[in-house]
Enzyme design. Structure first.
Site, PDB file in Angstrom:
ATOM      1  N   CYS A 360       0.728  -1.207  -0.005  1.00 21.75           N
ATOM      2  CA  CYS A 360      -0.108  -0.110   0.123  1.00 21.75           C
ATOM      3  C   CYS A 360       0.727   1.191  -0.064  1.00 21.75           C
ATOM      4  CB  CYS A 360      -0.916   0.000   1.207  1.00 21.75           C
ATOM      5  SG  CYS A 360      -1.892  -1.395   1.407  1.00 21.75           S
ATOM      6  N   THR A 361       1.632   1.362  -0.993  1.00 28.25           N
ATOM      7  CA  THR A 361       2.278   2.683  -1.387  1.00 28.25           C
ATOM      8  C   THR A 361       2.582   2.739  -2.711  1.00 28.25           C
ATOM      9  OG1 THR A 361       4.639   3.486  -1.167  1.00 28.25           O
ATOM     10  CG2 THR A 361       4.494   1.027  -0.713  1.00 28.25           C
TER      11      THR A 361
END
Ligand SMILES: *Cc1c(COP(=O)(O)O)cnc(C)c1O
Length: 409
Positions: A360-361
């Site tokens: 999640c980046t």
């Protein structure tokens, strides 16, 4: 638009549209491994690479493998049979090197901040300990006295020149590595008063260099400095480790290093060095150049989505396994490693896609807007040039996904 994969891809043959690794079709290999993502290293390519470098180097030059580039035990075992020495930088790497059965004198332990425990293990094993500071020398002396063992030492020098246009500069100016050249004479004098078995000098200037002329210059400067410093040594040099710095191309437009001028320069220097430092063995150390091109990283497409017109291939692999391919935390302008759909190497419809991982980046990108065969869920994304500084140089625990498998085929 990037080419599908640049010329490097020819190292791995293609048969019936599928990439071959160690003579096995990638899709078969993926089945055998049983899960994705994985790193695969090709034995034959490793051997061929060592042979290629050896053929270019003067025959009397020693070739060392730097384990930190890829410490997978099976790969290190394979390399140990092909090279003359292993360079380590931690107790863990020391253990890995000793496990290959290589002679202790052919293992070199360099690196700043070696702990008492690490120095003691290196002493007990009888490997060459590369001193990085005056205080490390005194600490080693105390430990050696207590253990009743004479340490085998090499002095690592921080020269007063640098390796120009290196991906990573490790010498010249103020550095945590090695002992400043101007302090070396006094240190060698002090060493003469200690019971240390002095083997020689190491001068390592930098990493990932694709400019032969810069490497030639640094090597010539290294020989000059070593000959100068040898006058202060407590005994004649037996070893001169001249570092490496040999780079490999990663990005569009980069060209493979031409070894010919490096070879010519070394061939000119060897007799001069032999005359100035009789009995010395010269060693070149390399990690990336020896193993980088022989490895691939393979991730499976888990999802395919289109966001505002852009195709995203979401895979089960990413920056947590391969930080360098993702762009090293965005500190540099992101460029694509060579990437392909390994099971669709020919004859497929093509499209521009961005390959991302499951983290999640927005930094978790394996390839940005690259031209690939049109991929679906289940297809295998291959990142080339992944044999060095991959798995162990990445933040494996970030987001707590499982570790990938590594195979030597
Ligand atoms: C990292 C390192 C190497 C290997 O560098 P490569 O660029 O992988 O060839 C060699 N010597 C020392 C001292 C190192 O720290």
């Amino acid at each position: 638009m990037n080419k599908p994969v640049h010329a490097l891809q020819t190292l791995f043959p293609v048969k019936d549209g599928c990439l071959q690794v160690g003579g096995i079709a990638l899709s078969r290999l993926a089945q055998r491994v049983g899960r994705t993502p994985f790193f695969a290293y090709d034995r034959a390519l490793l051997s061929a690479r060592v042979a290629h470098l050896r053929a270019a180097l003067p025959p009397e030059l020693r070739l060392h493998y730097s384990i930190k580039a890829n410490p997978m035990p099976a790969l290190v075992q394979h390399m140990a049979r092909l090279v003359d020495g292993l360079d380590v930088a931690s107790a863990g790497e020391l253990k890995c090197a000793l496990d290959t059965g290589i002679t202790a004198h052919d293992i070199s332990f360099a690196g700043p901040g070696k702990t008492d425990a690490e120095l003691s293990q290196a002493l007990a094993a009888g490997v060459l300990i590369h001193l990085e500071s005056a205080s490390e020398m005194e600490r080693l002396d105390r430990l050696a006295m207590a253990m009743g063992i004479a340490p085998q030492v090499v002095l690592r020098v921080n020269p007063d020149f640098e390796l120009k246009s290196s991906g990573m500069k490790m010498a010249g100016g103020a550095k945590p590595f090695g002992i400043d050249a101007e302090l070396v004479p006094a240190l060698l004098q002090r060493m003469a008063a200690l019971s240390m078995d002095f083997h020689g000098l190491q001068i390592f200037c930098g990493s990932q260099n694709l400019k032969a002329q810069a490497i030639v210059e640094a090597q010539s400067n290294t020989f000059r400095l070593a000959i100068e410093l040898a006058e202060y040594a407590p005994r004649p040099l037996r070893l001169l480790n001249i570092g490496g710095g040999l780079g490999i191309p990663y990005f569009p437009g980069e060209v493979a290093l031409d070894l010919s001028s490096i070879s010519d320069n070394l061939r000119q220097w060897m007799p001069k060095v032999g005359a100035a430092l009789p009995g010395v063995q010269v060693a070149l150390e390399s990690g990336r150049y020896l193993v980088g091109e022989a490895g691939i990283y393979v991730a499976k497409v888990i999802d395919r989505k289109i966001s505002r017109g852009e195709v995203f291939l979401v895979t089960d692999g990413g920056m947590h396994h391969h930080l360098a391919a993702s762009g090293n935390l965005g500190q540099v302008i992101r460029k694509n490693y060579p990437v392909a759909v390994g099971n669709k190497m020919s004859g497929s419809e093509r499209e521009s896609a961005t390959v991302v991982g499951p983290l999640c980046t927005p930094l978790d990108v394996l390839a940005g807007q690259i031209e690939l065969a049109k991929a679906d869920v289940g297809d295998l994304i291959v990142v080339f040039q992944s044999g060095a500084y991959g798995l162990t140089a990445s933040p494996n625990d970030f987001l707590s996904h499982a570790k990938p498998v590594e195979v030597l085929v």
